[in-house]
Design a protein around this motif. Structure first.
Motif, PDB file in Angstrom:
ATOM      1  N   ASP A 277      -8.547  66.223  61.944  1.00  0.00           N
ATOM      2  CA  ASP A 277      -7.250  66.915  61.841  1.00  0.00           C
ATOM      3  C   ASP A 277      -6.546  66.558  60.531  1.00  0.00           C
ATOM      4  O   ASP A 277      -6.007  67.426  59.849  1.00  0.00           O
ATOM      5  N   ALA A 278      -6.557  65.282  60.195  1.00  0.00           N
ATOM      6  CA  ALA A 278      -5.821  64.834  59.005  1.00  0.00           C
ATOM      7  C   ALA A 278      -6.461  65.355  57.723  1.00  0.00           C
ATOM      8  O   ALA A 278      -5.756  65.820  56.820  1.00  0.00           O
TER       9      ALA A 278
ATOM     10  N   TRP B 222     -10.222  58.931  67.547  1.00  0.00           N
ATOM     11  CA  TRP B 222     -10.128  58.603  66.129  1.00  0.00           C
ATOM     12  C   TRP B 222     -10.833  59.657  65.272  1.00  0.00           C
ATOM     13  O   TRP B 222     -10.316  60.092  64.234  1.00  0.00           O
TER      14      TRP B 222
ATOM     15  N   SER C  25      -0.409  64.765  61.551  1.00  0.00           N
ATOM     16  CA  SER C  25      -1.835  64.389  61.611  1.00  0.00           C
ATOM     17  C   SER C  25      -2.049  62.978  61.073  1.00  0.00           C
ATOM     18  O   SER C  25      -2.833  62.208  61.631  1.00  0.00           O
ATOM     19  N   LEU C  26      -1.359  62.654  59.991  1.00  0.00           N
ATOM     20  CA  LEU C  26      -1.548  61.323  59.418  1.00  0.00           C
ATOM     21  C   LEU C  26      -1.009  60.243  60.366  1.00  0.00           C
ATOM     22  O   LEU C  26      -1.628  59.187  60.537  1.00  0.00           O
TER      23      LEU C  26
ATOM     24  N   ARG D 246      -2.120  61.156  45.536  1.00  0.00           N
ATOM     25  CA  ARG D 246      -1.364  61.861  46.576  1.00  0.00           C
ATOM     26  C   ARG D 246      -0.519  60.884  47.395  1.00  0.00           C
ATOM     27  O   ARG D 246       0.457  61.269  47.998  1.00  0.00           O
ATOM     28  N   TRP D 247      -0.954  59.632  47.446  1.00  0.00           N
ATOM     29  CA  TRP D 247      -0.292  58.654  48.300  1.00  0.00           C
ATOM     30  C   TRP D 247      -0.121  57.344  47.539  1.00  0.00           C
ATOM     31  O   TRP D 247      -0.898  57.051  46.628  1.00  0.00           O
TER      32      TRP D 247
ATOM     33  N   ALA E  57      -5.729  69.028  57.437  1.00  0.00           N
ATOM     34  CA  ALA E  57      -4.322  69.275  57.072  1.00  0.00           C
ATOM     35  C   ALA E  57      -4.096  68.975  55.592  1.00  0.00           C
ATOM     36  O   ALA E  57      -3.391  69.715  54.893  1.00  0.00           O
ATOM     37  N   GLU E  58      -4.720  67.899  55.099  1.00  0.00           N
ATOM     38  CA  GLU E  58      -4.522  67.541  53.697  1.00  0.00           C
ATOM     39  C   GLU E  58      -5.175  68.572  52.768  1.00  0.00           C
ATOM     40  O   GLU E  58      -4.588  68.992  51.768  1.00  0.00           O
TER      41      GLU E  58
ATOM     42  N   GLU F 155      -3.132  71.652  52.647  1.00  0.00           N
ATOM     43  CA  GLU F 155      -1.925  71.477  51.831  1.00  0.00           C
ATOM     44  C   GLU F 155      -2.250  71.563  50.335  1.00  0.00           C
ATOM     45  O   GLU F 155      -1.554  72.217  49.560  1.00  0.00           O
TER      46      GLU F 155
ATOM     47  N   GLU G 223      -0.901  60.411  63.636  1.00  0.00           N
ATOM     48  CA  GLU G 223      -1.909  60.274  64.703  1.00  0.00           C
ATOM     49  C   GLU G 223      -3.107  59.474  64.212  1.00  0.00           C
ATOM     50  O   GLU G 223      -3.637  58.619  64.914  1.00  0.00           O
ATOM     51  N   LEU G 224      -3.522  59.778  62.997  1.00  0.00           N
ATOM     52  CA  LEU G 224      -4.703  59.088  62.455  1.00  0.00           C
ATOM     53  C   LEU G 224      -4.438  57.587  62.307  1.00  0.00           C
ATOM     54  O   LEU G 224      -5.306  56.765  62.629  1.00  0.00           O
TER      55      LEU G 224
ATOM     56  N   SER H  55       2.475  69.519  59.417  1.00  0.00           N
ATOM     57  CA  SER H  55       1.142  69.359  59.995  1.00  0.00           C
ATOM     58  C   SER H  55       0.464  68.093  59.472  1.00  0.00           C
ATOM     59  O   SER H  55      -0.091  67.306  60.246  1.00  0.00           O
ATOM     60  N   LEU H  56       0.548  67.896  58.180  1.00  0.00           N
ATOM     61  CA  LEU H  56      -0.078  66.702  57.601  1.00  0.00           C
ATOM     62  C   LEU H  56       0.662  65.440  58.037  1.00  0.00           C
ATOM     63  O   LEU H  56       0.048  64.417  58.342  1.00  0.00           O
TER      64      LEU H  56
ATOM     65  N   ALA I 271      -8.691  62.746  65.230  1.00  0.00           N
ATOM     66  CA  ALA I 271      -7.511  62.570  64.367  1.00  0.00           C
ATOM     67  C   ALA I 271      -7.907  62.601  62.893  1.00  0.00           C
ATOM     68  O   ALA I 271      -7.180  63.142  62.052  1.00  0.00           O
ATOM     69  N   LEU I 272      -9.063  62.040  62.601  1.00  0.00           N
ATOM     70  CA  LEU I 272      -9.549  62.042  61.225  1.00  0.00           C
ATOM     71  C   LEU I 272      -9.802  63.469  60.735  1.00  0.00           C
ATOM     72  O   LEU I 272      -9.378  63.850  59.639  1.00  0.00           O
TER      73      LEU I 272
ATOM     74  N   ARG J 249       4.340  59.207  50.097  1.00  0.00           N
ATOM     75  CA  ARG J 249       3.850  60.221  49.176  1.00  0.00           C
ATOM     76  C   ARG J 249       3.986  59.723  47.736  1.00  0.00           C
ATOM     77  O   ARG J 249       4.985  59.094  47.386  1.00  0.00           O
TER      78      ARG J 249
ATOM     79  N   MET K 133       5.703  67.094  51.862  1.00  0.00           N
ATOM     80  CA  MET K 133       4.588  66.950  52.801  1.00  0.00           C
ATOM     81  C   MET K 133       4.756  67.935  53.960  1.00  0.00           C
ATOM     82  O   MET K 133       5.848  68.088  54.491  1.00  0.00           O
ATOM     83  N   SER K 134       3.691  68.606  54.346  1.00  0.00           N
ATOM     84  CA  SER K 134       3.807  69.560  55.442  1.00  0.00           C
ATOM     85  C   SER K 134       3.973  68.819  56.761  1.00  0.00           C
ATOM     86  O   SER K 134       3.525  67.686  56.925  1.00  0.00           O
TER      87      SER K 134
ATOM     88  N   SER L 269      -6.458  60.442  48.698  1.00  0.00           N
ATOM     89  CA  SER L 269      -6.561  61.263  49.907  1.00  0.00           C
ATOM     90  C   SER L 269      -6.291  60.387  51.122  1.00  0.00           C
ATOM     91  O   SER L 269      -6.201  59.161  51.005  1.00  0.00           O
ATOM     92  N   VAL L 270      -6.206  61.026  52.268  1.00  0.00           N
ATOM     93  CA  VAL L 270      -6.015  60.224  53.486  1.00  0.00           C
ATOM     94  C   VAL L 270      -7.220  59.317  53.728  1.00  0.00           C
ATOM     95  O   VAL L 270      -7.081  58.236  54.297  1.00  0.00           O
TER      96      VAL L 270
END
Lengths: 101, 353
Positions: free
Chosen positions: B321-322, B315, A8-9, A55-56, B325-326, B329, A11-12, A4-5, B318-319, A47, A1-2, A69-70
């Motif tokens: 951004d996420a 929120w 970001s995750l 992915r998760w 980022a995904e 990747e 924070e999300l 950055s991701l 952040a969404l 992951r 996992m990067s 996905s997220v």
């Protein structure tokens, strides 16, 4: 996992609890997974193994489910934490354009 | 296609007076007006006099809930009668909503009804606000705040009675929807060209390009009232991948639903950076992206303006951004495997390609 991701995750997840008005916490483990604690729920987000078509993986009450996905992670997380949440709205594309062509 | 504009505003805010004035202007000839009144016996339509080449249809009941299908049917009906010359050949439709109506479901009906597809285009949404009672109404009536938040133009009425607009009212309007130009009606009169101009895409792009939404950036935190309605903007320097944008919209629709009152955006899509995409959504319904031929100015940053209820900006940020980022990747991994990145969403295709 990067990185950055990963950042970001995290924070999300934190912002999602706030947005949904759910008291809880998000912790990052050394292995890159996240643990969301809220009330009696402990939810682990990690992951997915490479051989799986996800992915998760999201583990809730001992049950492990895949997420693509997220956005799918968020859906599972909220379904587990927010009893009033019904993921009924899907994006609908208007049949009329924004302007006359 | 016939533009359909929506005139909204709380009870007594001057919609009918404004409409009566407009319909007497030559610029407003060839207008079909649909008036929706709440109650069994309509009255407003008796107060509006149309010129010879315009006409008025009446519907009763609450337009925003049980008779949405009636609205689509009524528009379908007048379009059919226009096509077979049973009605004057009108060039625009104006819907005057009931003062108690939430405009969002009406906009959704206009955007999504299959019978109307290809025959109408959503025009401007205009909200009237009473300079005398508007402040109290906005405090008391949630639907009034929603009417203001959803508008493309705001018209302040009765300012002649109020001896000008109260500064607090102007502050409230700016907090709810600073991007909408504020016009003043004097004794119910207004320049016809200034509203319902059906500027559509260009005017939306102009709004996003000229920075009026920046006002919200400065005052976002101090105006989180009105049932939590507020406006905020996200700005991105780097182009946004189409898939990331699609995922963002999916998550917003899923988690925000009716609380995402409106989204307007001009976006630099990574796959088509030379042409800005203009997005417009009401709640979970989005128009297909429209592509401008070129950027309106040198400013190429993506700008997404949200009018929301009880949705924290942090929120949404952040969404985005996420998902960015995904997607980055995944793309990196696919590039590494010498595979082309997938483009997922047909609605994101540039029509010129």
């Amino acid at each position: 996992m990067s990185d950055s991701l990963q950042d970001s995750l995290y924070e999300l997840l934190v912002e999602s609890l706030a947005a949904w008005r759910i008291a809880g916490s998000v912790d990052r483990a050394a292995d890159g997974s996240f643990l969301v604690r809220a009330g009696a729920n402990d939810i682990r987000i990690e992951r997915a193994p490479k051989h799986l078509p996800f992915r998760w993986m999201v583990t809730t009450a001992g049950r492990k489910r895949g997420a693509l996905s997220v956005v799918a992670v968020l859906r599972q997380l909220r379904t587990a934490l927010d009893p009033g949440y019904v993921p009924s709205n899907r994006v609908r594309i208007a049949v009329s354009p924004q302007v006359a062509s | 296609m016939i533009p359909v504009a929506v005139l909204t505003g709380f009870l007594g805010s001057g919609k009918t007076t404004l409409l009566s004035h407009l319909l007497r202007q030559p610029e407003f000839a060839r207008t079909a007006v649909l008036i929706n009144e709440f109650g069994e016996v309509g009255l407003d339509h008796e107060l509006v006099e149309a010129s010879d080449d315009s006409f008025i249809e009446l519907s009763t009941g609450c337009l925003c809930c049980k008779v949405r299908s009636d609205l689509a049917r009524t528009i379908d009906d007048i379009l059919c009668r226009r096509e077979c010359a049973k009605l004057p050949p009108f060039d625009r439709i104006v819907i005057e909503t009931s003062g108690l109506a939430d405009p969002a479901p009406i906009l959704q009906t206009l955007m999504t009804d299959v019978k109307l597809a290809g025959r109408i285009v959503l025009g401007d949404v205009v909200a009237t606000v009473d300079a005398v009672n508007g402040l109290d109404t906005l405090e008391r009536e949630e639907v009034s705040a929603k009417q203001v938040a959803l508008a493309d133009h705001l018209v302040l009425t009765k300012s002649d009675l109020a001896n000008g607009a109260q500064p607090q009212l102007l502050d409230r309007l700016a907090a709810l929807n600073s991007g909408a130009p504020l016009l003043y009606a004097h004794h119910g009169k207004i320049e016809p060209q200034s509203i319902f101009d059906a500027g559509g895409l260009e005017s939306r792009a102009k709004f996003l390009d000229d920075g009026t939404w920046l006002v919200n950036e400065a005052c976002e935190h101090s105006h989180d009232r009105h049932a939590g309605i507020k406006t905020f903007a996200l700005v991105r320097e780097a182009p946004i991948r189409a898939v990331a944008l699609t995922l963002l919209l999916e998550a917003l629709a899923e988690h925000c639903g009716a609380d995402l009152l409106r989204l307007k955006a001009i976006v630099q899509i990574a796959e088509y950076p030379e042409k800005p995409a203009v997005l417009h959504g009401v709640q979970h319904v989005f128009h297909p992206p429209a592509w401008l031929k070129r950027w309106p100015s040198g400013e190429r940053r993506s700008r997404l303006v949200f009018i929301t209820r009880r949705i924290p900006r942090a929120w949404v940020e952040a969404l985005l951004d996420a998902v960015e980022a995904e997607v980055a990747e995944v793309e990196e991994a696919e590039t590494h495997q010498n595979r082309r990145p997938a483009r997922r969403h047909a609605a994101m295709r540039d029509p010129d390609h």
